[in-house]
Design an enzyme around this catalytic site. Structure first.
Site, short mmCIF file in Angstrom:
data_model
loop_
_atom_site.label_atom_id
_atom_site.label_comp_id
_atom_site.label_asym_id
_atom_site.label_seq_id
_atom_site.Cartn_x
_atom_site.Cartn_y
_atom_site.Cartn_z
N GLY A 46 51.10 39.79 32.83
CA GLY A 46 50.94 39.74 34.27
C GLY A 46 50.61 41.12 34.82
N CYS A 93 57.58 46.40 31.21
CA CYS A 93 56.60 46.47 32.29
C CYS A 93 55.47 47.43 31.91
CB CYS A 93 57.29 46.97 33.56
SG CYS A 93 56.19 47.20 34.97
N LEU A 94 54.25 47.05 32.24
CA LEU A 94 53.11 47.92 31.94
C LEU A 94 53.21 49.26 32.66
CD1 LEU A 94 50.26 45.25 32.10
CD2 LEU A 94 51.11 46.39 30.05
N HIS A 135 58.87 38.96 38.63
CA HIS A 135 58.61 40.37 38.32
C HIS A 135 57.38 40.86 39.10
CE1 HIS A 135 58.45 43.75 35.20
NE2 HIS A 135 57.27 43.84 35.79
N GLU A 136 56.30 40.05 39.11
CA GLU A 136 55.08 40.45 39.81
C GLU A 136 55.27 40.48 41.32
OE1 GLU A 136 53.01 41.88 38.19
OE2 GLU A 136 53.44 41.04 36.22
N HIS A 139 56.78 43.59 42.32
CA HIS A 139 55.80 44.69 42.38
C HIS A 139 55.14 44.72 43.77
CE1 HIS A 139 55.67 46.57 38.48
NE2 HIS A 139 55.41 45.45 37.83
ZN LIG Z 1 55.69 45.18 35.82
#
Ligand SMILES: [Zn+2]
Length: 180
Positions: A46, A93-94, A135-136, A139
């Site tokens: 994501g 997380c990225l 999670h997204e 963000h």
């Molecule tokens: Zn993330």
């Protein structure tokens, strides 16, 4: 289409609250395509626009590792309308390098969003997909999963990160785990 640069903690862009998109046009659609390409290249399941320094409420998501692209979601102005149950999930997380932690989330969510085709859809999600959506959406509100762990854990991570960056031990990559 160019890959977008994924912002890494503690980049202040990650703290921005994203704004509602009021016009779904070709530019928005092209941007969602670039986001999807960036997510697959990372690789992650994501990506929120906030993570690439854009302040619109846009999310791409694909939690089906077996068939990449088949169940890709491109969401505009997603919002959670119902949530139930609870689940502990080891998140990565990225935008947060070298760290995973268990986070408590709702186990099922109902999300409403607009699509690039300008229709409003509902997504009933459970487990990883539910976790990834929450999670997204965090963000988009300027929140990271490390804001949901204890202060001690967050402080230990901050110190570890500062040390790694100082010693040049990090390659700037997120951990090899499911990254959202
Ligand atoms: Zn993330």
């Amino acid at each position: 289409m160019a890959l977008l640069r994924i912002r890494k903690y503690p980049d202040p862009a990650l703290k921005q609250r994203a704004r509602v998109v009021d016009n779904i046009d070709g530019e928005v659609n092209a941007f969602l395509d670039s986001m999807a390409q960036t997510m697959y290249a990372a690789p992650g399941v994501g990506l929120a626009a906030t993570q690439v320094g854009d302040s619109r409420r846009l999310v791409v998501l694909d939690t089906d590792h077996q068939h990449p692209g088949k169940h890709l979601l491109k969401l505009i102005n997603p919002r959670i309308v119902e949530a139930e149950g609870s689940i502990l999930w080891e998140e990565g997380c990225l935008s947060v390098i070298d760290y995973t932690a268990e986070v408590k989330r709702a186990s099922k969510v109902l999300v409403r969003a607009w699509t690039p085709e300008q229709s409003e859809i509902e997504i009933e999600a459970a487990e990883l997909q539910a976790v990834a959506l929450q999670h997204e959406l965090d963000h988009l509100d300027g929140k990271l999963f490390i804001d949901r762990v204890s202060r001690i854990k967050r402080e230990l991570y901050r110190r570890k990160l500062a040390k790694m960056l100082k010693e040049g031990k990090t390659d700037g990559q997120p951990p090899s785990h499911i990254r959202i």
